[in-house]
Scaffold this active site. Structure first.
Site, PDB file in Angstrom:
ATOM      1  N   ASP A   4      -2.236  10.523  -2.571  1.00 28.15           N
ATOM      2  CA  ASP A   4      -2.534   9.508  -3.589  1.00 28.15           C
ATOM      3  C   ASP A   4      -2.786  10.110  -4.959  1.00 28.15           C
ATOM      4  O   ASP A   4      -2.696   9.433  -5.967  1.00 28.15           O
ATOM      5  CB  ASP A   4      -3.759   8.687  -3.177  1.00 28.15           C
ATOM      6  CG  ASP A   4      -3.364   7.701  -2.099  1.00 28.15           C
ATOM      7  OD1 ASP A   4      -3.224   8.124  -0.945  1.00 28.15           O
ATOM      8  OD2 ASP A   4      -3.160   6.526  -2.430  1.00 28.15           O
ATOM      9  N   ARG A  47       0.845  -1.189   0.000  1.00 29.35           N
ATOM     10  CA  ARG A  47       0.000   0.000   0.000  1.00 29.35           C
ATOM     11  C   ARG A  47       0.886   1.247   0.000  1.00 29.35           C
ATOM     12  O   ARG A  47       2.087   1.164   0.206  1.00 29.35           O
ATOM     13  CB  ARG A  47      -0.930  -0.008   1.229  1.00 29.35           C
ATOM     14  CG  ARG A  47      -0.145  -0.261   2.505  1.00 29.35           C
ATOM     15  CD  ARG A  47      -0.651   0.464   3.682  1.00 29.35           C
ATOM     16  NE  ARG A  47      -0.580   1.879   3.534  1.00 29.35           N
ATOM     17  CZ  ARG A  47       0.536   2.593   3.669  1.00 29.35           C
ATOM     18  NH1 ARG A  47       1.710   2.033   3.893  1.00 29.35           N
ATOM     19  NH2 ARG A  47       0.500   3.906   3.536  1.00 29.35           N
ATOM     20  N   ALA A  99       0.723   5.079  -2.298  1.00 30.16           N
ATOM     21  CA  ALA A  99       0.601   5.319  -3.746  1.00 30.16           C
ATOM     22  C   ALA A  99       1.845   4.929  -4.554  1.00 30.16           C
ATOM     23  O   ALA A  99       1.745   4.126  -5.484  1.00 30.16           O
ATOM     24  CB  ALA A  99       0.206   6.776  -3.985  1.00 30.16           C
TER      25      ALA A  99
HETATM   26  O1  MRU Z   1      -4.873   3.207   2.047  1.00 35.02           O
HETATM   27  P1  MRU Z   1      -3.403   3.451   2.001  1.00 35.02           P
HETATM   28  O2  MRU Z   1      -2.689   2.952   3.200  1.00 35.02           O
HETATM   29  O3  MRU Z   1      -2.775   2.945   0.719  1.00 35.02           O
HETATM   30  O4  MRU Z   1      -3.255   5.019   1.981  1.00 35.02           O
HETATM   31  C1  MRU Z   1      -1.998   5.575   1.774  1.00 35.02           C
HETATM   32  C2  MRU Z   1      -1.952   7.041   1.910  1.00 35.02           C
HETATM   33  O5  MRU Z   1      -2.939   7.701   2.101  1.00 35.02           O
HETATM   34  C3  MRU Z   1      -0.597   7.662   1.719  1.00 35.02           C
HETATM   35  O6  MRU Z   1      -0.484   8.833   2.452  1.00 35.02           O
HETATM   36  C4  MRU Z   1      -0.380   7.992   0.248  1.00 35.02           C
HETATM   37  O7  MRU Z   1      -0.610   6.869  -0.560  1.00 35.02           O
HETATM   38  C5  MRU Z   1       0.984   8.490  -0.022  1.00 35.02           C
HETATM   39  S1  MRU Z   1       2.248   7.266   0.120  1.00 35.02           S
HETATM   40  C6  MRU Z   1       3.674   8.087  -0.247  1.00 35.02           C
END
Ligand code: MRU
Length: 351
Positions: free
Chosen positions: A242, A51, A53
């Site tokens: 994201d 997980r 982004a």
């Molecule tokens: O649901 P997730 O854990 O994938 O959410 C991730 C986030 O909200 C992060 O802050 C985002 O992807 C940035 S990662 C550099």
């Protein structure tokens, strides 16, 4: 103290599999998984084993290289159809992070281009491109860390929401990059980590990463952030994202927008740290960003020993929210620090 970077996603032997750390088991178990199976790859993203982004984008690159590397056909048209089908399937695993579709499109383009030299060439090119996406992300994170550090001061108290550290990216991470780099250079930061309900990425992942790096870390419940700000403990907020729309509206983990509102009220800088791959100029505003809605049981019972709500109670479980661009002090990117007006300045940096 020197921060020792780790790669949490990589090829397995002979590039026939992809290997990744299962983030759902942290912080209690450090378990690596290995797969060459399409459904397991999809499930790894959907269930948040991989997980964050940029990490999803990197993983998707490796997955497509592994999947296409196993194509048996000698017919190039058939190979292209298989590639498109696999890419569309992985792309449907989660909707919000633009890095997923960004990486898949990039893989598809190089595969299609190299197919003119035959299937073996296309397979080799896909493997090379997956590694390139990863290497570029490492460089982007390092650059974000350098730019971010120019905005922080020795002794600062910093609030994080969700996890955008090395686990969610590569090496330094985005949100945690300046903190890890600054610590390496002898600075001290006091980290306040929102636990980040409902899936606890702050408690399980960010505090694990910061604590392991020997950084002063205090875990708080999400509803304590306002008090910490009022008490003067927080000098800046650092978050990842994201997807950044053309006007600067920013999707990130649910609760980010509330933190931004609080930071605005208390006149605390709110920084979004992200690589170029997270900017989506084709999406005009936050209104156009699809917000993933997840299983209600994540609120009712996941991470509790026993269910914490009546079984049938209605739950609303959006995984992300959009922070209005007016609440963002600056984007800290691999290409520099972008300040308002975001609609023109983001385009200038990323076009
Ligand atoms: O649901 P997730 O854990 O994938 O959410 C991730 C986030 O909200 C992060 O802050 C985002 O992807 C940035 S990662 C550099």
């Amino acid at each position: 103290m020197e921060y020792l970077p780790t790669d949490y996603i990589r090829f397995g032997d002979n590039k026939k599999t992809v290997v990744f750390l299962d983030q759902t088991l942290l912080p209690n178990r450090v378990e690596w998984k290995e797969t060459a199976n399409r459904t397991e790859m999809y499930e790894a993203i959907r269930a948040l084993k991989v997980r964050g982004a940029p990490a999803i984008g990197i993983f998707a690159g490796y997955c497509m290289a592994v999947l296409s590397g196993a194509y048996q056909t000698q017919n190039v048209h058939e190979a292209m159809t298989l590639f498109k089908t696999d890419a569309a399937y992985l792309n449907s695993s989660r909707p919000t992070a633009v890095n997923l579709s960004w990486a898949l499109k990039r893989m598809e383009k190089v595969f299609a281009g190299a197919l003119r030299q035959g299937l073996d060439a296309a397979k080799a090119r896909a493997a090379e491109e997956a590694e390139r996406i990863h290497e570029e992300d490492i460089a982007m994170c390092r650059s974000i860390a350098e730019y971010g550090l120019t905005l922080l001061h020795d002794g600062d108290g910093l609030l994080t929401h969700c996890n955008a550290g090395p686990l969610a990216t590569s090496r330094y991470g985005t949100q945690l990059g300046p903190v890890l780099l600054g610590t390496e250079r002898g600075l001290t930061f006091h980290m306040y980590v929102d636990e980040t309900r409902p899936l606890l990425q702050g408690a399980r992942l960010t505090s694990w990463e910061l604590y392991n790096a020997g950084i002063d870390t205090t875990l708080i419940c999400d509803n304590m952030a306002g008090l910490c700000m009022k008490e003067g403990k927080i000098q800046a907020v650092l978050v990842g994202t994201d997807r950044v729309a053309a006007n600067g509206d920013t999707a990130n983990k649910i609760g980010t927008s509330s933190v931004a509102v609080l930071a605005n009220y208390y006149h605390i800088p709110f920084y979004v740290l992200c690589p170029a791959s997270t900017f989506d100029g084709a999406t005009a505003t936050g209104e156009d960003i699809v917000i993933e809605e997840r299983n209600p049981d994540e609120i009712r019972e996941m991470h509790y020993r026993e269910p914490m709500a009546p079984k049938g109670v209605k739950c609303y479980n959006p995984a992300f929210d959009v922070t209005d661009h007016s609440l963002i002090t600056a984007f800290i990117t691999d290409r520099g620090i972008v300040r308002p007006p975001f609609d023109t300045n983001l385009r200038h940096y990323f076009s």
